[in-house]
Design a protein around this motif. Sequence first.
Motif, PDB file in Angstrom:
ATOM      1  N   GLU A 292       0.847  -1.188   0.000  1.00 36.05           N
ATOM      2  CA  GLU A 292       0.000   0.000   0.000  1.00 36.05           C
ATOM      3  C   GLU A 292       0.884   1.241   0.000  1.00 36.05           C
ATOM      4  O   GLU A 292       1.814   1.339   0.802  1.00 36.05           O
ATOM      5  CB  GLU A 292      -0.922   0.020   1.217  1.00 36.05           C
ATOM      6  CG  GLU A 292      -2.055  -0.995   1.156  1.00 36.05           C
ATOM      7  CD  GLU A 292      -3.060  -0.705   0.060  1.00 36.05           C
ATOM      8  OE1 GLU A 292      -3.143   0.462  -0.381  1.00 36.05           O
ATOM      9  OE2 GLU A 292      -3.752  -1.653  -0.378  1.00 36.05           O
TER      10      GLU A 292
ATOM     11  N   ARG B  19       1.880   4.832   0.887  1.00 37.68           N
ATOM     12  CA  ARG B  19       1.568   5.737   1.996  1.00 37.68           C
ATOM     13  C   ARG B  19       2.020   7.168   1.732  1.00 37.68           C
ATOM     14  O   ARG B  19       1.964   8.003   2.620  1.00 37.68           O
ATOM     15  CB  ARG B  19       2.237   5.227   3.283  1.00 37.68           C
ATOM     16  CG  ARG B  19       1.860   3.804   3.660  1.00 37.68           C
ATOM     17  CD  ARG B  19       0.386   3.646   3.938  1.00 37.68           C
ATOM     18  NE  ARG B  19       0.054   2.286   4.378  1.00 37.68           N
ATOM     19  CZ  ARG B  19      -1.180   1.855   4.579  1.00 37.68           C
ATOM     20  NH1 ARG B  19      -2.203   2.684   4.364  1.00 37.68           N
ATOM     21  NH2 ARG B  19      -1.406   0.605   4.970  1.00 37.68           N
TER      22      ARG B  19
ATOM     23  N   SER C 261      -4.298   5.468  -6.285  1.00 42.56           N
ATOM     24  CA  SER C 261      -5.721   5.104  -6.188  1.00 42.56           C
ATOM     25  C   SER C 261      -6.308   4.779  -7.549  1.00 42.56           C
ATOM     26  O   SER C 261      -7.086   3.830  -7.704  1.00 42.56           O
ATOM     27  CB  SER C 261      -6.513   6.239  -5.534  1.00 42.56           C
ATOM     28  OG  SER C 261      -6.104   6.433  -4.194  1.00 42.56           O
TER      29      SER C 261
END
Length: 330
Positions: free
Chosen positions: A31, A33, A97
């Motif tokens: 992921e 960050r 995203s």
Amino acid sequence: MIRLFAGLILLACFAAPAMAGPDAAAVNNAEFRGKPPANDKIDPIVVKAQVLLDRANFSPGEIDGKLGENAQKALRAFAEAKGLIVNKQPLTPEVWSALIATSADAIVVDYKIAAADVKGPFLKKLPARMEDMKRLKALSYTSPREAIAEKFHMSEALLAALNPGKKFDQADQTISVINVIAKETKPIATRVEVDKSAQTVKAFANSELIAFFPATVGSEEKPTPSGVLKVTSIDARPHYRYNPDYKFKEVRSRRAFTIRPGPNNPVGTQWIGLSAEGYGIHGTANPSKVSKAESHGCVRLTNWDADKLAKLLKKGIEVAFIERQAANRK
């Protein structure tokens, strides 16, 4: 002596442990960050981003897990297509995203090595000189490791990092590989654009960008053509025919010769011929050097990118050669 021994123990206790390579879970669960990944080592976040770019037809070239030039080009092209703004850092939370939204499939999966992967025949060594290549029956891979890495669009270093201790030469062995999702496409491109300054290739369906590839485009000695050409041929597994009129400085032969097909052929696995004699868009035996080396005037892509582009084309499609960046500097 006692002090020295105690000091060595203390150093051993505080020494940093050896860094392990990324595993499937680290990549699949990565992921972003907001912290920029390093561009000089394999990073699970970058592996994931590169795979998602590849699936979305914004090729990062060879998937190596490093945020290098080609990965950055693909991220910027993807962001532009999505209407997102990027500055110096091409990987932003917004871009991440948008990438994640393109595909939910696992990034790294198990793969059982097939008998065909290790059957060969393999070259003991790829000759450096074209004259020596003409004696070979086929320009095959040099090892199962090279063949498997290219099959899954990845660098041999990344393949090895995901599979520590494995040699890739035994059928039925289970290894971790990039989950390459191949989608069948019809010839839908209406125009191709080669940016000679940015070293990129874009395929458009009318005004829509449908595919992006990093490329090696020409050199000072053998510049790529200018203007607009047309696709005249599309040939998988091409022979390479050297014409002494090309006058490549590394080729001494004054006679024409032919090199047989194979992934390590000088034009790789695909030849897209153009309407200027001797020029085309093609694959390469060195995917890691795409956009980081010079060509003999042609446009060089990774083998899998050349194959993907060929599926989008048909004869007669226009290929425009531009120097957009140079024009912007004036």
